[in-house]
Design an enzyme around this catalytic site. Structure first.
Site, PDB file in Angstrom:
ATOM      1  N   HIS A  48     -31.399  29.264 -87.360  1.00  0.00           N
ATOM      2  CA  HIS A  48     -31.718  30.100 -88.517  1.00  0.00           C
ATOM      3  C   HIS A  48     -31.381  31.564 -88.233  1.00  0.00           C
ATOM      4  CE1 HIS A  48     -34.055  26.794 -90.484  1.00  0.00           C
ATOM      5  NE2 HIS A  48     -34.145  26.407 -89.218  1.00  0.00           N
ATOM      6  N   HIS A  58     -35.615  20.734 -92.821  1.00  0.00           N
ATOM      7  CA  HIS A  58     -36.365  21.892 -92.332  1.00  0.00           C
ATOM      8  C   HIS A  58     -37.762  21.955 -92.970  1.00  0.00           C
ATOM      9  CE1 HIS A  58     -37.324  25.895 -91.022  1.00  0.00           C
ATOM     10  NE2 HIS A  58     -37.151  26.450 -92.199  1.00  0.00           N
ATOM     11  N   GLU A 171     -29.913  32.048 -96.737  1.00  0.00           N
ATOM     12  CA  GLU A 171     -30.827  33.135 -96.368  1.00  0.00           C
ATOM     13  C   GLU A 171     -30.160  34.093 -95.377  1.00  0.00           C
ATOM     14  OE1 GLU A 171     -34.912  30.441 -96.696  1.00  0.00           O
ATOM     15  OE2 GLU A 171     -33.869  30.592 -94.771  1.00  0.00           O
TER      16      GLU A 171
END
Length: 208
Positions: A48, A58, A171
């Site tokens: 990540h 996840h 992200e």
């Protein structure tokens, strides 16, 4: 200058990772600067790190791991949307100033301004926004923060909303230099067997 707009932070030992997660480290086995015939190195880090995509595994015990996800999710028509929200807030439907018109939407919040300096109070998504985006045909949601959920959300409400709609997320983006509008997204994950996430080199191609 190339056409692609890089929206990934530089991954180095300085980059911030989620508190308690594995930091980035590169170990050099052979180095031409030290007389070797080539340079060879390995790295240790969380999956990540930097710009990355989560696999459903996840946040769902029975979720797909990253190698099983369709690459079509991470490439194609995209919309960058700027939102004005306070630090620590969830983005809610009422914060939208425009209609979501592309199957991939990236939210520009400016609430995690330095990838090398961690701050807990970044903005995130609300489950209601994920539900609305899904109803509008969105298949991937990205954000310029470490997570689509707040740091203290143990229920991972927005991740769970993504799972309900089989949506992808992206992200850790850097969008400070990107104008809102239409683009083509390129953010392909590595084919990592059984993995819960993958780093990506995320980039945008301006719409013609």
């Amino acid at each position: 200058m190339g056409l692609l707009i890089d929206i990934s932070p530089t991954v180095s030992p300085a980059i911030a990772v989620w508190p308690g997660d594995v930091p980035f480290r590169r170990e050099v086995a052979l180095d031409m600067a030290q007389g070797a015939n080539l340079t060879l190195s390995a790295m240790t880090t969380t999956l990540h790190v930097g710009a990355h995509v989560d696999a459903p595994s996840h946040y769902r015990q029975d979720g797909e791991s990253i190698e099983a996800r369709s690459l079509d999710l991470y490439y194609g028509r995209c919309q960058v949307v700027a939102v004005d929200v306070p630090r620590g807030a969830r983005i809610r439907p009422q914060h939208l100033r425009e209609r979501l018109t592309a199957p991939r939407v990236l939210f520009k919040t400016g609430t995690f301004p330095d990838p090398d300096r961690w701050n807990d109070d970044f903005a995130s998504l609300s489950p209601e926004l994920v539900d609305l985006a899904a109803a509008m045909g969105v298949r991937l949601i990205g954000i310029d923060t470490p997570s689509v959920d707040p740091m203290d959300d143990k229920l991972l409400e927005s991740h769970q909303a993504l799972a309900r709609h089989d949506m992808a997320n992206l992200e850790g983006l850097v969008l400070s230099h990107v104008e809102p509008g239409p683009y083509t997204l390129v953010a392909l994950p590595l084919k990592l067997a059984g993995a819960d996430a993958s780093p990506v080199r995320a980039a945008l191609l301006p719409a013609s």
